[in-house]
Design a protein around this motif. Structure first.
Motif, PDB file in Angstrom:
ATOM      1  N   GLY A 267       0.855  -1.383   0.062  1.00  0.00           N
ATOM      2  CA  GLY A 267      -0.072   0.057   0.019  1.00  0.00           C
ATOM      3  C   GLY A 267       0.769   1.318   0.063  1.00  0.00           C
ATOM      4  O   GLY A 267       0.489   2.041  -0.641  1.00  0.00           O
ATOM      5  N   ALA A 268       2.002   1.301   0.773  1.00  0.00           N
ATOM      6  CA  ALA A 268       2.803   2.331   0.879  1.00  0.00           C
ATOM      7  C   ALA A 268       3.492   2.660  -0.625  1.00  0.00           C
ATOM      8  O   ALA A 268       3.725   3.641  -1.066  1.00  0.00           O
ATOM      9  N   GLY A 269       3.789   1.504  -1.294  1.00  0.00           N
ATOM     10  CA  GLY A 269       4.334   1.688  -2.580  1.00  0.00           C
ATOM     11  C   GLY A 269       3.513   2.196  -3.507  1.00  0.00           C
ATOM     12  O   GLY A 269       3.839   3.045  -4.489  1.00  0.00           O
ATOM     13  N   VAL A 270       2.281   1.923  -3.415  1.00  0.00           N
ATOM     14  CA  VAL A 270       1.290   2.566  -4.307  1.00  0.00           C
ATOM     15  C   VAL A 270       1.225   3.844  -4.111  1.00  0.00           C
ATOM     16  O   VAL A 270       1.115   4.595  -5.061  1.00  0.00           O
ATOM     17  N   LEU A 271       1.118   4.272  -2.933  1.00  0.00           N
ATOM     18  CA  LEU A 271       1.347   5.831  -2.680  1.00  0.00           C
ATOM     19  C   LEU A 271       2.324   6.726  -3.096  1.00  0.00           C
ATOM     20  O   LEU A 271       2.292   7.694  -3.470  1.00  0.00           O
ATOM     21  N   LEU A 272       3.337   5.773  -3.051  1.00  0.00           N
ATOM     22  CA  LEU A 272       4.767   6.479  -3.482  1.00  0.00           C
ATOM     23  C   LEU A 272       4.750   6.898  -4.983  1.00  0.00           C
ATOM     24  O   LEU A 272       5.757   7.640  -5.366  1.00  0.00           O
ATOM     25  N   LEU A 273       3.836   6.153  -5.581  1.00  0.00           N
ATOM     26  CA  LEU A 273       3.865   6.153  -7.095  1.00  0.00           C
ATOM     27  C   LEU A 273       2.881   7.106  -7.450  1.00  0.00           C
ATOM     28  O   LEU A 273       1.755   7.116  -7.718  1.00  0.00           O
ATOM     29  N   SER A 274       3.396   8.558  -7.505  1.00  0.00           N
ATOM     30  CA  SER A 274       2.706   9.745  -7.772  1.00  0.00           C
ATOM     31  C   SER A 274       3.295  10.764  -8.880  1.00  0.00           C
ATOM     32  O   SER A 274       4.497  10.821  -8.733  1.00  0.00           O
ATOM     33  N   ARG A 275       2.604  11.346  -9.684  1.00  0.00           N
ATOM     34  CA  ARG A 275       3.037  12.335 -10.310  1.00  0.00           C
ATOM     35  C   ARG A 275       2.903  13.548  -9.769  1.00  0.00           C
ATOM     36  O   ARG A 275       3.469  14.661 -10.531  1.00  0.00           O
ATOM     37  N   ARG A 276       2.343  13.713  -8.535  1.00  0.00           N
ATOM     38  CA  ARG A 276       2.183  15.011  -8.115  1.00  0.00           C
ATOM     39  C   ARG A 276       2.584  15.337  -6.963  1.00  0.00           C
ATOM     40  O   ARG A 276       3.242  16.456  -6.506  1.00  0.00           O
ATOM     41  N   LEU A 277       2.697  14.343  -5.853  1.00  0.00           N
ATOM     42  CA  LEU A 277       3.625  14.496  -4.762  1.00  0.00           C
ATOM     43  C   LEU A 277       4.853  13.742  -4.805  1.00  0.00           C
ATOM     44  O   LEU A 277       4.938  12.485  -5.121  1.00  0.00           O
ATOM     45  N   HIS A 278       5.954  14.547  -4.611  1.00  0.00           N
ATOM     46  CA  HIS A 278       7.367  14.037  -4.721  1.00  0.00           C
ATOM     47  C   HIS A 278       7.413  13.145  -3.630  1.00  0.00           C
ATOM     48  O   HIS A 278       7.143  13.312  -2.353  1.00  0.00           O
ATOM     49  N   SER A 279       8.099  11.940  -4.060  1.00  0.00           N
ATOM     50  CA  SER A 279       8.632  11.111  -2.720  1.00  0.00           C
ATOM     51  C   SER A 279       9.246  11.558  -1.544  1.00  0.00           C
ATOM     52  O   SER A 279       9.129  11.039  -0.478  1.00  0.00           O
ATOM     53  N   ALA A 280      10.118  12.650  -1.966  1.00  0.00           N
ATOM     54  CA  ALA A 280      11.029  13.194  -0.992  1.00  0.00           C
ATOM     55  C   ALA A 280      10.006  13.951   0.011  1.00  0.00           C
ATOM     56  O   ALA A 280      10.563  13.883   1.255  1.00  0.00           O
ATOM     57  N   HIS A 281       8.973  14.608  -0.458  1.00  0.00           N
ATOM     58  CA  HIS A 281       8.219  15.211   0.391  1.00  0.00           C
ATOM     59  C   HIS A 281       7.545  14.295   1.389  1.00  0.00           C
ATOM     60  O   HIS A 281       7.263  14.356   2.374  1.00  0.00           O
ATOM     61  N   VAL A 282       6.982  12.909   0.697  1.00  0.00           N
ATOM     62  CA  VAL A 282       6.102  11.921   1.708  1.00  0.00           C
ATOM     63  C   VAL A 282       7.325  11.395   2.684  1.00  0.00           C
ATOM     64  O   VAL A 282       6.883  11.228   3.803  1.00  0.00           O
ATOM     65  N   MET A 283       8.431  11.015   2.179  1.00  0.00           N
ATOM     66  CA  MET A 283       9.383  10.480   3.006  1.00  0.00           C
ATOM     67  C   MET A 283      10.074  11.339   4.095  1.00  0.00           C
ATOM     68  O   MET A 283      10.412  10.908   5.005  1.00  0.00           O
ATOM     69  N   GLY A 284       9.970  12.788   3.763  1.00  0.00           N
ATOM     70  CA  GLY A 284      10.334  13.694   4.744  1.00  0.00           C
ATOM     71  C   GLY A 284       9.574  13.664   6.028  1.00  0.00           C
ATOM     72  O   GLY A 284       9.741  14.107   7.115  1.00  0.00           O
ATOM     73  N   LEU A 285       8.138  13.263   5.888  1.00  0.00           N
ATOM     74  CA  LEU A 285       7.248  13.025   6.982  1.00  0.00           C
ATOM     75  C   LEU A 285       7.272  12.051   7.805  1.00  0.00           C
ATOM     76  O   LEU A 285       6.643  11.589   8.961  1.00  0.00           O
ATOM     77  N   VAL A 286       8.216  10.876   7.532  1.00  0.00           N
ATOM     78  CA  VAL A 286       8.288   9.454   8.097  1.00  0.00           C
ATOM     79  C   VAL A 286       9.226   9.911   9.311  1.00  0.00           C
ATOM     80  O   VAL A 286       9.944  10.543   9.033  1.00  0.00           O
ATOM     81  N   ASP A 287       8.600   9.368  10.441  1.00  0.00           N
ATOM     82  CA  ASP A 287       9.190   9.684  11.508  1.00  0.00           C
ATOM     83  C   ASP A 287      10.612   8.637  11.818  1.00  0.00           C
ATOM     84  O   ASP A 287      10.459   7.584  12.504  1.00  0.00           O
ATOM     85  N   TRP A 288      11.494   8.771  11.143  1.00  0.00           N
ATOM     86  CA  TRP A 288      12.927   8.251  11.079  1.00  0.00           C
ATOM     87  C   TRP A 288      13.437   7.849  12.433  1.00  0.00           C
ATOM     88  O   TRP A 288      13.785   6.651  12.981  1.00  0.00           O
ATOM     89  N   PRO A 289      13.415   8.885  13.268  1.00  0.00           N
ATOM     90  CA  PRO A 289      13.939   8.812  14.795  1.00  0.00           C
ATOM     91  C   PRO A 289      13.117   7.857  15.408  1.00  0.00           C
ATOM     92  O   PRO A 289      13.781   7.022  16.399  1.00  0.00           O
ATOM     93  N   LEU A 290      11.874   7.449  15.425  1.00  0.00           N
ATOM     94  CA  LEU A 290      11.278   6.627  16.191  1.00  0.00           C
ATOM     95  C   LEU A 290      11.429   5.332  15.590  1.00  0.00           C
ATOM     96  O   LEU A 290      11.641   4.319  16.420  1.00  0.00           O
ATOM     97  N   LEU A 291      11.488   5.058  14.357  1.00  0.00           N
ATOM     98  CA  LEU A 291      12.143   3.768  13.920  1.00  0.00           C
ATOM     99  C   LEU A 291      13.608   3.342  14.384  1.00  0.00           C
ATOM    100  O   LEU A 291      13.857   2.433  14.658  1.00  0.00           O
ATOM    101  N   VAL A 292      14.565   4.410  14.388  1.00  0.00           N
ATOM    102  CA  VAL A 292      15.770   4.019  15.154  1.00  0.00           C
ATOM    103  C   VAL A 292      15.497   3.861  16.693  1.00  0.00           C
ATOM    104  O   VAL A 292      16.236   2.843  16.960  1.00  0.00           O
ATOM    105  N   LEU A 293      14.700   4.461  17.417  1.00  0.00           N
ATOM    106  CA  LEU A 293      14.205   4.091  18.599  1.00  0.00           C
ATOM    107  C   LEU A 293      14.064   2.869  18.971  1.00  0.00           C
ATOM    108  O   LEU A 293      14.583   1.862  19.709  1.00  0.00           O
ATOM    109  N   PHE A 294      13.063   2.128  18.099  1.00  0.00           N
ATOM    110  CA  PHE A 294      12.470   0.885  17.850  1.00  0.00           C
ATOM    111  C   PHE A 294      13.922  -0.255  17.886  1.00  0.00           C
ATOM    112  O   PHE A 294      13.905  -0.894  18.472  1.00  0.00           O
ATOM    113  N   MET A 295      14.426   0.024  16.971  1.00  0.00           N
ATOM    114  CA  MET A 295      15.521  -0.787  16.543  1.00  0.00           C
ATOM    115  C   MET A 295      16.519  -0.950  17.619  1.00  0.00           C
ATOM    116  O   MET A 295      17.033  -1.959  18.084  1.00  0.00           O
TER     117      MET A 295
END
Length: 425
Positions: A267-295
């Motif tokens: 589902g996330a892959g489908v959303l990243l396939l976009s002609r209007r929203l740049h993937s960098a904008h979407v990925m910029g809203l991912v909470d990477w520090p939380l993922l690091v905290l988990f790991m």
């Protein structure tokens, strides 16, 4: 137990020391005199135990529950899509435009924030809705503080309704292999009762007056366009795209046995396939520090478990008649640990001792750790997000004002959880 504890090696005690420092960092939100947040503490803790124990990088990687990380990442992408589409702000404004009384508006916002949090995560909902709710209340001449506290508490309570509503539920569902639909059936009644209790307290109880005196917005409306708070314009196409993917995932989770992490990643892959929203904008809203905290915490906890001290402590408690998987002890342990070290680290501490004990314990752990986040202002990241964004709007939401609602609502909702799991679960 004292004799067996003393038999541990110096390496084991070194790991225990690192473990203690890491969880002190979880409690304090960082370490004194160091520019470290919880994620940085967890990462350095993982590095330290790898160095102390001689754990290989491959073994450290195997200690990480990858399905949880993948599921969490995928829903961060889904939530980012909805936020960039302006969905959360549009929904909040639509509710605010309804001809409702103060208590009617409060009920509508509690329902909306609770329902959205069950699908799109409590932290994201608080981040997107807080500025809109604050401005809405100030424009109407209504004191915003009960509404903001209600938003934070409702987001926490509502997120407990599903296994994707918050990070700790994702972890519990993945590790204990809880069925999605079965969990919803057991969790939904106490969640709904909890939301009604919250509304009643804020509408008619002392919580209704928690905001006096009336605040004034900061000069120039400071905070409305602050970095990270700027509200995207509503985009019907991007919103529809996100809703279709989120709806499809909910149906898959409820009615199939497909792996949740794989389905969400697609589902996330489908959303990243976009002609209007740049993937960098979407990925910029991912909470990477939380993922690091988990790991990081996965690795630290794995090293601590390998010392055997935790297992010895659980055996000792069992000899004293305290079984961790029983509803009473598990409820108390979940509530206390969630407010000491936050709910995600608390779940990571308790989960290894609940494997194979049945679905009921998993449901109790998910509900108790989530509801306990409302007890104190620092008990949940969602609370802190609301307090920080409210301050940018000139509204003070301190721990005392939060406690007027947080403490009684938490105690009441935990009592509901215990009664439900004890007699009806």
């Amino acid at each position: 137990m004292p004799t067996t504890v003393l038999n541990h090696s110096a390496t084991d005690w070194g790991i225990v020391a690192v473990f203690a420092v890491v969880y002190l960092g979880m409690f304090l939100g960082g370490l004194p005199r160091l520019k470290l947040d919880r994620s940085g503490v967890a990462l350095l803790g993982a590095i330290a135990v790898i160095g102390l124990s001689g754990l290989s990088v491959e073994d450290a990687a195997r200690a990480i529950d990858l399905p949880t990380i993948v599921l969490l990442f995928a829903f961060m992408v889904v939530s980012a899509q909805m936020r960039l589409g302006g969905f959360y702000g549009a929904v909040t404004r639509s509710v605010g435009a309804m001809p409702l009384s103060r208590n009617g508006l409060l009920a509508a916002l509690i329902v909306v924030s609770g329902a959205l949090s069950a699908v799109f995560s409590n932290d994201v909902i608080c981040l997107a809705m807080t500025p809109v709710v604050a401005r809405l209340c100030l424009q109407r001449g209504i004191h915003p503080l009960p509404f903001l506290i209600g938003l934070a508490c409702a987001a926490n309570i509502g997120s407990a309704a599903t296994l994707i509503g918050n990070p700790q539920n994702m972890l519990i569902g993945s590790v204990l292999q809880l069925p999605f639909a079965g969990y919803v059936r057991q969790a939904l009644p106490p969640v709904l009762i909890g939301l009604v209790m919250l509304w009643g307290w804020l509408a008619f109880g002392p919580g209704a007056d928690s905001g006096s005196p009336h605040p004034r917005p900061l000069p120039g409306g400071e905070g409305v366009n602050s970095p990270g708070v700027e509200e995207p314009a509503f985009d019907a196409w991007q919103t529809a795209k996100g809703l279709v993917v989120a709806g499809a995932l909910m149906l898959i989770f409820l009615f199939t046995n497909w792996p949740r992490d794989v389905a969400a990643l697609v589902g996330a892959g489908v959303l990243l396939l976009s002609r209007r929203l740049h993937s960098a904008h979407v990925m910029g809203l991912v909470d990477w520090p939380l993922l690091v905290l988990f790991m990081g915490l996965f690795v630290v906890n794995h090293a601590f478990e390998s010392t055997g001290l935790a297992a010895q402590a659980v055996v000792w408690l069992g000899a004293q008649g305290v079984q961790l998987a029983d509803p009473g002890p598990l409820l108390v342990a979940s509530a206390v640990l969630s407010n000491l070290v936050s709910n995600v680290p608390a779940v990571m501490l308790l989960l290894p001792h609940l494997r194979g004990v049945g679905e009921q314990a998993g449901v109790m752990l998910a509900l108790a750790t989530t509801f306990a986040g409302n007890l104190l202002l620092v008990g949940s990241i969602a609370n802190l997000i609301v307090a920080d964004l409210a301050r940018q709007q000139g509204i003070v939401m301190d721990w005392k004002r939060h406690a007027v609602t947080g403490i009684p609502v938490t105690l009441a909702t935990l009592a509901v959880v215990w009664a439900w799991m004890r007699f009806a679960g």
